[in-house]
Design a protein around this motif. Sequence first.
Motif: not given
Length: 308
Positions: A41-56
């Motif tokens: 989940m964090l890897r995708l967030a770093v790449k900008g593929k989550e569209g915003g901050p996510i709950s980890l």
Amino acid sequence: MKEMHNSPVTPLELSELMIHSPPAPNLGDSSSSELAAGREMLRLAVKGKEGGPISLPQEYVQYLCGDSDCTGSAKSGDVFMGKDGILNQTFSIVATDDVQTIVDSYSNHANLQRLYGYSCLDDNISLLVLEYLQKGTVEEFLMHSSGRVQLHAQRRIQIMLDSARVLHGSKKPLDLSSRNVGLNLHLATKVCVPSEIPKHSFPGDTFSFGILMIELLTGALQNDGSEKRKLGNFCERYAKESGKIIEDDLDPYVRESWTFNILSQLIELAMGCINEDVEKRPSTGKLVDTLTLIESRMQVVASCYDYY
């Protein structure tokens, strides 16, 4: 190499620490799966593929910190460091008691520190997982002469302009003090995501930005925060009745780099931002427009200096 801190580190220590991910804990298959899921989940967030901050997952964020005990008593504003060896990335972990407001007001601005995700520890405290700013903050640079010399005149203008753009685009109040404006590996401006929204301010308020401008012009931190340059409280020092002016306090490292017109405009903006009459403070739009014009002029001036 330094060991992982088991207690919060201050923002000033944050940029100086080099940490390495702790060995993977001996966990059961279920826990290992949660760590793997959190990492992806964090890897995708770093790449900008989550569209915003996510709950980890809480377990994964505590794993990033290296020791769940160090976050168990976290208070709002505490700063931790974490590194995932598999992702080969370092993160800043900041505790907050205002996570919903911060997440709701976050925008994906190029000059805003990236907020990848968050994890709720309990009803009051959450952990923000943020972009790590390798070079620390503007405050750290201005605190010592060795840092001030690295911030040449054109770079100081760029910091002002980038910060003004973030302020202009923000729907929430921002404290743009020098301790909240960071620099990444390439010395690009990154306004830090706050652990709490300042209660004394309001959207579009430019007071703290004026203080930041004066600090960059003088090379001195507000209220004698610098190592050698002690100018006290700027509002008191540059009040009309004091007889003191910013021109007399310019940082020697950049004093000769400002043209008269550029300097006059910068000082007028800075003093306008700290005007006691809130209605007379410049708008964020005026800050951006004026600093954009100054920055273009500085590019011409900079060609006459060997900054690099």
